[in-house]
Design an enzyme around this catalytic site. Sequence first.
Site, mmCIF file in Angstrom:
data_model
loop_
_atom_site.group_PDB
_atom_site.id
_atom_site.type_symbol
_atom_site.label_atom_id
_atom_site.label_comp_id
_atom_site.label_asym_id
_atom_site.label_seq_id
_atom_site.Cartn_x
_atom_site.Cartn_y
_atom_site.Cartn_z
ATOM 1 C CE1 TYR A 23 1.439 0.316 4.166
ATOM 2 C CE2 TYR A 23 -0.161 -1.392 4.654
ATOM 3 C CZ TYR A 23 0.928 -0.635 5.024
ATOM 4 O OH TYR A 23 1.527 -0.839 6.235
ATOM 5 C CB CYS A 24 4.450 2.015 -0.363
ATOM 6 S SG CYS A 24 5.575 3.434 -0.234
ATOM 7 C CB SER A 124 5.603 0.948 9.911
ATOM 8 O OG SER A 124 5.754 2.331 9.669
ATOM 9 C CB CYS A 254 -2.831 18.815 9.934
ATOM 10 S SG CYS A 254 -2.372 17.315 9.059
ATOM 11 C CB CYS A 260 -4.127 23.319 4.928
ATOM 12 S SG CYS A 260 -3.773 21.599 4.488
ATOM 13 C CB CYS A 275 1.036 18.132 2.037
ATOM 14 S SG CYS A 275 0.302 16.639 2.750
ATOM 15 C CG ASP A 276 3.822 13.306 3.700
ATOM 16 O OD1 ASP A 276 2.802 13.956 3.982
ATOM 17 O OD2 ASP A 276 4.114 12.232 4.252
ATOM 18 C CB CYS A 319 -22.123 19.705 8.011
ATOM 19 S SG CYS A 319 -21.898 18.168 8.942
ATOM 20 C CB CYS A 329 -7.499 15.019 5.473
ATOM 21 S SG CYS A 329 -5.797 15.027 4.839
#
Length: 437
Positions: A23-24, A124, A254, A260, A275-276, A319, A329
């Site tokens: 899933y990387c 991990s 975050c 952001c 952002c990564d 909402c 996000c």
Amino acid sequence: MRKPHLGILLKPASFDCNMACDYCYYCGVRSVYPNTSRPRMSLRVVDELCRQYRALEPSQIKLAWQGGEPTLMGLEFFQKAIEVENKNARPGDCWGNSLQTNGVVLDEEWCEFLARNRFLVGLSVDGPPELNSMRKLRNGRPGDELAMRALSRLKEHRCEFNILIVVSSANVDHPEQVFRFLVDNDLHFSQCIPCTEPAAEGKGLTAESITAAGWAEFMIRFFELWVENDDPTYYNRHIDNWLHLYFRLPPESCEYRPDCSNLLTIEWNGDVYPCDFFVEERYRMGNVLEDTLEHMLQGRRFRRFVSRAEEVPAACRECEWLWACNGGCYRQRGKLGIGQGDKPYMCEANKRIFSHVFGKFDELRASPVRPRLHAFLKELERKILGRAPGGPASKRVPSGSLRPGGVRGRDGSRGSRTKGSARRHFTETGRRAQGFE
């Protein structure tokens, strides 16, 4: 220019890794640097980054080393990186380092270094071996044995560490086994990340990704197991942030904040991204060897990214939970091609989670059926409501009720989304981070 809440993710080995997890999400960065097979960050980049970062006067100097696999840089690189940090420090500075790793190379020397230099290590592991199938070495062998060996060494050297659990199709239906794995191994600090990676060419999700409904089921059941365990020393980052929201305190993650703009990713060659999850040429802000962070933070690309990320989708504006999720996000909107006229991917999941969790917090506060959690929540309530009039908490928490509500606030700060650096402010000595001592 001051940027007091800025955090930095460094990718010293970029996409390179000694594992090949199914899933990387970061292996795709290889296409951004197609002419580089072995990316490695130079100490010149580290030095320039530290100098520019320190010049922005962050209130907490936080460097999160991630990958790929950052330990591929070798221990000597990190030893010298600490020297570079010290060279760029000013009187009174405390440079905080975290390291997200698969644990493959963590031997005695590595763990001694990490403990001595007070790194917060994120390891991990997705649960017991039967649920850890996504995590494998390049030769196809499962990686859980190496991860558990690293875990033992981290414990032996008294390293501060978290367990990072990616919730994917392999374990999403088994929250009981995942939670039991944490308790059986005395792992008190964890965080869960939903795998919601887009498939090639934006055509849906990958086979490893989970649905929003699956995420809601997993986290609600995980939360209920936490309640049944009746031990608040077991910290989970999402539960901690739900506590923040419930008590009307700024959340750390975050994911739940409206701002952001307070996290940057630095690639191996000094390239800077917002952002990564958005390491693509169109989001590249510049390079620390050619420009300054101050200038890049004021640049058009960064301002455009922040503006799009913080724009509230039309479906969210009325909402009742907008104050809590702020539209979700941006990764789970922008990366999945969800437009401003559509519901965010995690919309229904967040609604279910907030409704269930906040209702349960009400029950726990009202009844001592779970004695330790009851005492824990009542103590938090006392500490928060006992603050001096006019303080942040007394403004946020009405004396009659601690149920969430009200308008969507912007306090200008944002917690690091760093996968291995969950802050531990509601349990044990971590309370001082929010003024609970």
